[in-house]
Design a protein around this motif. Structure first.
Motif, PDB file in Angstrom:
ATOM      1  N   GLN A  18       0.811  -1.027   0.031  1.00  0.00           N
ATOM      2  CA  GLN A  18      -0.107  -0.086   0.022  1.00  0.00           C
ATOM      3  C   GLN A  18       0.840   1.229  -0.080  1.00  0.00           C
ATOM      4  OE1 GLN A  18      -2.274   0.832   3.585  1.00  0.00           O
ATOM      5  NE2 GLN A  18      -3.606   2.190   2.585  1.00  0.00           N
ATOM      6  N   ILE A  19       1.966   1.258   0.769  1.00  0.00           N
ATOM      7  CA  ILE A  19       2.726   2.462   0.832  1.00  0.00           C
ATOM      8  C   ILE A  19       3.351   2.803  -0.494  1.00  0.00           C
ATOM      9  CG2 ILE A  19       4.885   3.051   1.870  1.00  0.00           C
ATOM     10  CD1 ILE A  19       4.477   1.932   4.461  1.00  0.00           C
ATOM     11  N   LEU A  20       3.788   1.866  -1.185  1.00  0.00           N
ATOM     12  CA  LEU A  20       4.473   1.911  -2.606  1.00  0.00           C
ATOM     13  C   LEU A  20       3.321   2.461  -3.651  1.00  0.00           C
ATOM     14  CD1 LEU A  20       6.995  -0.908  -2.775  1.00  0.00           C
ATOM     15  CD2 LEU A  20       7.442   1.295  -2.390  1.00  0.00           C
ATOM     16  N   SER A  21       2.248   1.741  -3.581  1.00  0.00           N
ATOM     17  CA  SER A  21       1.135   1.700  -4.686  1.00  0.00           C
ATOM     18  C   SER A  21       0.653   3.238  -4.419  1.00  0.00           C
ATOM     19  CB  SER A  21       0.293   0.839  -4.553  1.00  0.00           C
ATOM     20  OG  SER A  21      -0.481   0.701  -3.401  1.00  0.00           O
ATOM     21  N   ARG A  22       0.551   3.716  -3.319  1.00  0.00           N
ATOM     22  CA  ARG A  22      -0.156   4.932  -2.810  1.00  0.00           C
ATOM     23  C   ARG A  22       0.628   6.320  -2.714  1.00  0.00           C
ATOM     24  NH1 ARG A  22      -3.343   1.398  -4.289  1.00  0.00           N
ATOM     25  NH2 ARG A  22      -5.457   1.061  -3.803  1.00  0.00           N
ATOM     26  N   ARG A  27       7.028   9.407   2.849  1.00  0.00           N
ATOM     27  CA  ARG A  27       6.567   9.910   4.337  1.00  0.00           C
ATOM     28  C   ARG A  27       6.641   8.618   5.458  1.00  0.00           C
ATOM     29  NH1 ARG A  27       0.565  12.403   3.554  1.00  0.00           N
ATOM     30  NH2 ARG A  27       0.995  12.758   5.785  1.00  0.00           N
ATOM     31  N   ILE A  28       6.954   7.521   5.157  1.00  0.00           N
ATOM     32  CA  ILE A  28       7.039   6.467   5.950  1.00  0.00           C
ATOM     33  C   ILE A  28       8.418   5.800   5.977  1.00  0.00           C
ATOM     34  CG2 ILE A  28       5.992   4.364   6.811  1.00  0.00           C
ATOM     35  CD1 ILE A  28       3.292   5.479   5.534  1.00  0.00           C
ATOM     36  N   SER A  29       9.126   5.487   6.972  1.00  0.00           N
ATOM     37  CA  SER A  29      10.297   4.849   6.939  1.00  0.00           C
ATOM     38  C   SER A  29       9.941   3.174   7.029  1.00  0.00           C
ATOM     39  CB  SER A  29      11.439   5.258   7.790  1.00  0.00           C
ATOM     40  OG  SER A  29      11.118   5.355   9.232  1.00  0.00           O
ATOM     41  N   LEU A  54       2.816   0.294  13.003  1.00  0.00           N
ATOM     42  CA  LEU A  54       2.909   1.800  12.369  1.00  0.00           C
ATOM     43  C   LEU A  54       3.045   2.706  13.641  1.00  0.00           C
ATOM     44  CD1 LEU A  54       3.070   3.667  10.131  1.00  0.00           C
ATOM     45  CD2 LEU A  54       0.628   4.086  10.227  1.00  0.00           C
ATOM     46  N   VAL A  55       4.405   3.394  13.660  1.00  0.00           N
ATOM     47  CA  VAL A  55       4.565   4.326  14.927  1.00  0.00           C
ATOM     48  C   VAL A  55       4.354   5.883  14.128  1.00  0.00           C
ATOM     49  CG1 VAL A  55       6.077   4.961  16.517  1.00  0.00           C
ATOM     50  CG2 VAL A  55       6.190   2.803  15.859  1.00  0.00           C
TER      51      VAL A  55
END
Length: 199
Positions: A18-22, A27-29, A54-55
């Protein structure tokens, strides 16, 4: 924000897809973290010790893949990754997708135990479960969409994890429609980019 997980966790992989596709990668390590040890630094954020976690920037920790994905959907304007499951058919396929993934996770954990500690009954039960799920997906192959949402990614990740950890369970020839669908999914850049290392 920090996504804590492991490179082989199928649940963390869904979130990473999801992180990659969106378009959320900047914004997220994504950070690997030790699990299943009492001294794991994960416990400082999540007392359950479960990944992914997720922190957020304020220290709030969200666990469970679906909850994380639902939150991440608030951070972009693209098509929601977690679709509404108001329709009974949508609820049905998502439930089977996650049930299949959960079964694969149990199977993989059992396979990773020393051979003399493995439970033959658990191994058999999970083989049966995977067989039933694959049969259902084959019968309902017209409902398999491109793996660009939570339910479809769960199915794809479950099948890929099965091939990675239980290669002796050969299913592709017996379920050609599902196999063709997975071939299409494997071409997606976020799928290949999040694959567990074969080394």
């Amino acid at each position: 924000m920090r996504l804590l997980g492991t490179g082989t966790s199928p649940y963390a992989r869904i979130v990473r897809m999801q992180i990659l596709s969106r378009g959320l990668a900047e914004r997220i390590s994504v950070e690997p973290i030790a699990t299943r040890v009492e001294s794991s630094p994960l416990h400082a954020f999540n007392p359950t010790g479960k990944i992914p976690t997720l922190v957020l920037d304020d220290g709030t920790a969200i666990s469970e893949a679906r909850l994380i994905c639902t939150y991440l959907d608030t951070l972009h304007n693209d098509t929601p990754f977690v679709h509404s499951v108001d329709a009974p058919q949508d609820r049905a396929i998502e439930g089977i997708a996650i049930g299949c993934l959960d079964g694969v996770a149990v199977w993989v954990r059992e396979v990773r135990r020393p051979e003399n500690e493995r439970s033959p009954s658990i191994l058999q039960q999970e083989a049966w479960r995977a067989e039933r799920c694959l049969s259902w997906f084959e019968t309902h192959a017209s409902r398999l969409r491109p793996a660009n949402d939570y339910a479809m990614c769960a199915i794809a990740v479950a099948l890929d994890r099965l091939a990675f950890s239980v290669p002796e369970f050969e299913w592709r020839d017996r379920f050609p429609k599902v196999s063709a669908w997975l071939d299409m999914v494997e071409a997606r850049p976020e799928f290949s980019a999040t694959a567990p290392s074969k080394s």
